[in-house]
Scaffold this motif. Sequence first.
Motif, PDB file in Angstrom:
ATOM      1  N   UNK A  25      33.741  47.397  49.919  1.00  0.00           N
ATOM      2  CA  UNK A  25      34.144  47.381  48.504  1.00  0.00           C
ATOM      3  C   UNK A  25      34.385  45.931  48.051  1.00  0.00           C
ATOM      4  N   UNK A  26      35.068  45.151  48.912  1.00  0.00           N
ATOM      5  CA  UNK A  26      35.279  43.729  48.581  1.00  0.00           C
ATOM      6  C   UNK A  26      33.934  42.998  48.478  1.00  0.00           C
ATOM      7  N   UNK A  27      33.084  43.244  49.454  1.00  0.00           N
ATOM      8  CA  UNK A  27      31.812  42.529  49.562  1.00  0.00           C
ATOM      9  C   UNK A  27      30.946  42.771  48.323  1.00  0.00           C
ATOM     10  N   UNK A  28      30.867  44.033  47.910  1.00  0.00           N
ATOM     11  CA  UNK A  28      29.969  44.402  46.805  1.00  0.00           C
ATOM     12  C   UNK A  28      30.630  44.152  45.441  1.00  0.00           C
ATOM     13  N   UNK A  29      31.904  44.488  45.339  1.00  0.00           N
ATOM     14  CA  UNK A  29      32.630  44.402  44.063  1.00  0.00           C
ATOM     15  C   UNK A  29      31.735  44.850  42.897  1.00  0.00           C
ATOM     16  N   UNK A  30      31.501  46.166  42.809  1.00  0.00           N
ATOM     17  CA  UNK A  30      30.516  46.653  41.830  1.00  0.00           C
ATOM     18  C   UNK A  30      30.957  46.512  40.378  1.00  0.00           C
ATOM     19  N   UNK A  31      32.286  46.455  40.131  1.00  0.00           N
ATOM     20  CA  UNK A  31      32.742  46.222  38.755  1.00  0.00           C
ATOM     21  C   UNK A  31      32.912  44.720  38.605  1.00  0.00           C
ATOM     22  N   UNK A  32      32.096  44.119  37.762  1.00  0.00           N
ATOM     23  CA  UNK A  32      32.025  42.660  37.694  1.00  0.00           C
ATOM     24  C   UNK A  32      33.138  42.049  36.861  1.00  0.00           C
ATOM     25  N   UNK A  33      33.654  42.794  35.928  1.00  0.00           N
ATOM     26  CA  UNK A  33      34.709  42.226  35.071  1.00  0.00           C
ATOM     27  C   UNK A  33      35.382  43.305  34.248  1.00  0.00           C
ATOM     28  N   UNK A  34      36.600  43.047  33.864  1.00  0.00           N
ATOM     29  CA  UNK A  34      37.232  43.708  32.730  1.00  0.00           C
ATOM     30  C   UNK A  34      37.856  42.596  31.909  1.00  0.00           C
ATOM     31  N   UNK A  35      38.209  42.917  30.653  1.00  0.00           N
ATOM     32  CA  UNK A  35      38.787  41.878  29.802  1.00  0.00           C
ATOM     33  C   UNK A  35      40.167  42.292  29.302  1.00  0.00           C
ATOM     34  N   UNK A  36      40.927  41.329  28.869  1.00  0.00           N
ATOM     35  CA  UNK A  36      42.216  41.563  28.224  1.00  0.00           C
ATOM     36  C   UNK A  36      42.287  40.626  27.024  1.00  0.00           C
ATOM     37  N   UNK A  37      43.098  40.995  26.043  1.00  0.00           N
ATOM     38  CA  UNK A  37      43.274  40.131  24.867  1.00  0.00           C
ATOM     39  C   UNK A  37      44.755  39.816  24.692  1.00  0.00           C
ATOM     40  N   UNK A  38      45.056  38.534  24.497  1.00  0.00           N
ATOM     41  CA  UNK A  38      46.467  38.106  24.391  1.00  0.00           C
ATOM     42  C   UNK A  38      47.050  38.557  23.054  1.00  0.00           C
ATOM     43  N   UNK A  39      48.195  39.236  23.108  1.00  0.00           N
ATOM     44  CA  UNK A  39      48.866  39.689  21.880  1.00  0.00           C
ATOM     45  C   UNK A  39      49.820  38.622  21.344  1.00  0.00           C
ATOM     46  N   UNK A  40      50.094  37.630  22.159  1.00  0.00           N
ATOM     47  CA  UNK A  40      50.926  36.504  21.714  1.00  0.00           C
ATOM     48  C   UNK A  40      50.470  35.271  22.494  1.00  0.00           C
ATOM     49  N   UNK A  41      50.909  34.102  22.074  1.00  0.00           N
ATOM     50  CA  UNK A  41      50.519  32.902  22.823  1.00  0.00           C
ATOM     51  C   UNK A  41      50.989  33.063  24.271  1.00  0.00           C
ATOM     52  N   UNK A  42      50.127  32.701  25.211  1.00  0.00           N
ATOM     53  CA  UNK A  42      50.468  32.867  26.628  1.00  0.00           C
ATOM     54  C   UNK A  42      49.887  31.702  27.409  1.00  0.00           C
TER      55      UNK A  42
END
Length: 412
Positions: free
Chosen positions: A291-308
């Motif tokens: 699972x580590x080697x393949x890592x089939x999900x390449x990304x997810x995203x998040x959006x900042x709700x305040x300055x961070x």
Amino acid sequence: MSVRIADEAARVFADPSAYADEARLHAAMTHLRANAPVSWVEVPGYNPFWAITKHADIMAVERDNLVFTNSPRPVLTTAEGDAQHEAMGISTLIHLDDPQHRKVRAIGADWFRPKAMRALKVRVDELAKTFVDQMYERGGECDFVQEVAVNFPLYVIMSLLGIPESDFQRMLTYTQELFGNDDAELQRGESMEERGLALFDMFTYFNEITAARRARPTEDLASAIANARIDGAPLSDIDTVSYYLIVATAGHDTTSATISGGLQALIENPDQLQRLQQNPGLMPLAVEEMIRWVTPVKEFMRTAQQDAEVRGVKIAAGESVLLSYPSGNRDEDVFTDPFRFDVGRDPNKHVAFGYGVHFCLGAALARMEINSFFTELLPRLKSVELAGRPEHIATIFVGGLKHLPIRYSLTR
Ligand code: HEM
């Protein structure tokens, strides 16, 4: 205000062909981890974003789920795709944030707990045997991805949902069209509209399932979803269909990509294959390593709700960050010799299933499926080698191998 570092290498995240060339991809990610671990990315056709490549930063962002939310941009798509998704109003688990996310997640959660997994294991083992038997019957050569790996997880997930076997082929086409969206061989049509039709067909299909399960409830996950209530009210049609959609799609290509990539890694590392065949007790660790080697999900995203801030870099309210799981899973600060495939790797704190409140709902199921498959295959496998060039899917979201031609010898 801090200066934005925009490293050219981070453009790979918006380049589907980069994911089909693992050496190029990992060279770019290794460079970014060392030189620009939080890099600003502006690519024509995409809304800009920050690329996060260090394991610790991925976890920190996911942990801080009130500041960094999934809405309104949970995955990277083109600017056109962002607008289309917003207009369609799809709201699956990955689009939601707490408190609504927690309530919606609870609807399906029981079906993925250890007790439910134990009940499903007999069926999963039976399916694993069926597919390995089919390999035997094929006589020693096949395209492992297309002829074996894509079908097994789909059969498992459809069994859990309670979908009739006669519809499996249809579901396979829809999911491949959806997730193969950036790959010319798999996508439907040339335009966004034509590709949107794949989604529309899936919606139509699941609307029919909802109506049937509401009229006559059954003992399956589809019925639990169709008849679920949140704060006393049933889910809307679009939310019901969205739930099927996330389970059917998330549970399918991810697992098949891991099984295919896991087999390729065993072929290319014969010492590890032999070690695992001689020590079947290593299987749970080997599964984690695949699972580590393949890592089939390449990304997810998040959006900042305040300055961070991430690693000292200022992220302004409203800006999005991309969490690069393949990069996190090769992070030299966390993994000893990260580019070595080691079936006995322990500890193995990979982030392939994400982290925090959105942690993969199907992780236990995925682990069980991969384990069942290799537990069936390896004792029967006398020899295996590549019979052609492995090819990866062009994607920026979920993917892995598209073709894995192999030659093998199996016992009955
Ligand atoms: C090796 C196989 C798999 C991998 C690597 C994987 C990976 C992931 C990742 C990275 C996430 C996002 C986590 C986050 O945002 O922190 C996720 C979410 C999810 N996965 Fe998986 N997944 C796999 C298999 C499955 C299976 C078999 C199912 C079951 C049907 C499934 C269902 C889901 C669902 C429903 C979510 C959304 C959870 C939420 O947002 O609360 N996944 N998965």
